[in-house]
Every structure is written in structure tokens, then in C-alpha cells.
Design an enzyme around this catalytic site. Sequence first.
Site, PDB file in Angstrom:
ATOM      1  N   TYR A 198      -0.554  -0.453   3.305  1.00  0.00           N
ATOM      2  CA  TYR A 198      -1.641   0.439   3.734  1.00  0.00           C
ATOM      3  C   TYR A 198      -2.242  -0.094   5.021  1.00  0.00           C
ATOM      4  CZ  TYR A 198      -6.215   2.893   3.120  1.00  0.00           C
ATOM      5  OH  TYR A 198      -7.355   3.658   3.261  1.00  0.00           O
ATOM      6  N   VAL A 253      -1.401  10.825   1.149  1.00  0.00           N
ATOM      7  CA  VAL A 253      -2.389  10.264   0.229  1.00  0.00           C
ATOM      8  C   VAL A 253      -3.700  10.922   0.624  1.00  0.00           C
ATOM      9  CG1 VAL A 253      -3.527   8.201  -0.645  1.00  0.00           C
ATOM     10  CG2 VAL A 253      -1.111   8.112   0.010  1.00  0.00           C
ATOM     11  N   THR A 271     -11.273   5.474  -1.116  1.00  0.00           N
ATOM     12  CA  THR A 271     -12.029   6.582  -1.696  1.00  0.00           C
ATOM     13  C   THR A 271     -12.604   6.212  -3.052  1.00  0.00           C
ATOM     14  OG1 THR A 271     -10.498   8.070  -0.553  1.00  0.00           O
ATOM     15  CG2 THR A 271     -11.918   9.058  -2.227  1.00  0.00           C
ATOM     16  N   LYS A 330       1.336   3.783   3.753  1.00  0.00           N
ATOM     17  CA  LYS A 330       0.274   4.745   4.016  1.00  0.00           C
ATOM     18  C   LYS A 330      -0.216   4.541   5.441  1.00  0.00           C
ATOM     19  CE  LYS A 330      -4.341   6.279   2.585  1.00  0.00           C
ATOM     20  NZ  LYS A 330      -5.502   6.034   1.689  1.00  0.00           N
TER      21      LYS A 330
END
Length: 302
Positions: free
Chosen positions: A144, A214, A55, A172
Site C-alpha cells: 500500500y 479499494v 478508512t 494499492k
Amino acid sequence: MTQAATLSPTPFGRVVTAMVTPFDASGAVDLSVAANLARHLVEQGSDGLLVCGTTGESPTLSWDEQLQLLQAVRDAVGSDAKVLAGTGSNSTAEAVEATKEAAAAGADGALVVVPYYNKPPQEGLEAHFRAIAEAAPELPLMLYNIPGRTGCSIAPATVARLMDCPNVVSFKAASGTTEEVTALRLACGPQLAIYSGDDGLTLPMLAVGAVGVVSVGSHVAGPEIRAMIEAYLNGDGASALALHDALIPLFKALFATTNPIPVKAALELNGWSVGAPRPPLCSLSDDMKRSLSNAMAALRQT
């Protein structure tokens, strides 16, 4: 509620916002807006802030820009929130160096993505993450997994082998399935804190063992997301489900095209001058912006 949701550690809290990176009119990183936004997000219920993740447009930021952004956010929130730095790379040497720099700059943790494009096998992934963990042994790591962007996926069995690294503490999960959470929980036990990497799957993932999210949506719906998680943890499934249902139209609008294009538009609609994404990403279309505005307005009315 699952025991994992309450017994697993929460090293970064329940709601971690994956922050956008604000740009000024010239396209430079706007550290002042980033600092103000960071404080706002904490006020709106974020326990942690992730800078320079997906992001945060990490692919189009230099390492110097990423370090400056980390330091600005760290200074802005002080001890009021955990600050994680995105330090992943498809070069192990580069990821090691970035993670060491993040630790030296005062990060509370690092988000380390599965290497992208070069598609390493599982033994390569294990060696990659082990090298990073050993290079910054005092810095907690969040692995992640986002195969839709990286082109490969780390297997739960590989994560389990990495659990002998004391700083591999969280994960994540952004594969788009709750099955990943179940497989990780069974392979790694409750000591691995699993976070949803998909806003729309937060409640289902909590039900199978995740501890939080998240989030992208928490830029504009932090209190509602936090309330949903707390309702679930407090055993109020009906309220959690009602909040989930109310949030889904917003989440759909926020992911109607490539993240972070819509969330930057949402912040602009709320008066935050975060600028357009850097190329090759682009601004949100007018039609999508209208749909997004309608979804935001509908949530405010619930």
C-alpha cells in the site's frame, strides 16, 4: 481496454471496500454494526472487505480491537467475500506480528502500508516488506503506497525486487497518479494485481492496467462503481465514462475533508449508526454534510 485489466490476476476481486469502523455512543468499537455493514456491502457488490485500513481508523484502534473487528467481519461474511486486514506499521517487528495474527485469525490477505513518519530508504522498505512476506508465507499481501499520508513512497523497482516473494500479489496505488500504475506494470509485469486507491481515478487507472479498486465510495455507491468497472471490462467505454462522470461529484464530496470523516457522515445519512470518528478526527461540518447529501441525492437520480 488494456490486456492487464483482463490478464492480471484479481486475488481480491474487482471491488474491495475499505470499511469504516463503527463506534457506539461510548466510543467503543461496535462489532454488531460492523458485522451487519459487512454483509450489506457484500450484497451491494463488494468482492472484498478491508478492515482496519486508513478508512477504518487504524491509527486510533488498539491491536486487540483490530483483531476483534477482523474476526467479526470474517464471521459475518464467511466465504461470500475476501477479507483483508490492515497490518501495516512503521515498526517492522510490529507489522510482522500483526500479519501473523491476521493469518491465524482467518484473513484472506493483508494490506501492508509503507512505513510512515520514519521515512526509510528503498533498501529499508524492501527489507521491511520482505520480512513481513516471509513471516506469513501463505497469506497474500497487498502493498500500500500512500505518500500523502506516510511521507515516503516505495519505488516500482523496489516492488519488482519483492516479486520473488510468492505472496506479494497485489498493490494499492494511492499516490494520486496514473503514472504509478504504468510504472508498476512495466516493472513487475501482469502478475502484480494493481488496485486503484483513489475512487476518482478508478476508470483512468483501469485504462493503464489496474484490475479494480479499494474503494471508500462503495459504502454508498457500490452498485454504480461495480457497474462502471464491468462496463469498462466488457468494452463499453461510453457507459463506463458516463458512470464515472456521474460518480465524480460524490467522490469529491467524500474527500472534501479528511477520510473517513465524510463517508461516516454519508453512512449516517443512509441510516447506519457508525458513530463519529475517534479524536483527533472529528464530525463533518454542517455545510459539508449538506453538500454530501446533495451529491448522494443527485447520484440516485441518474
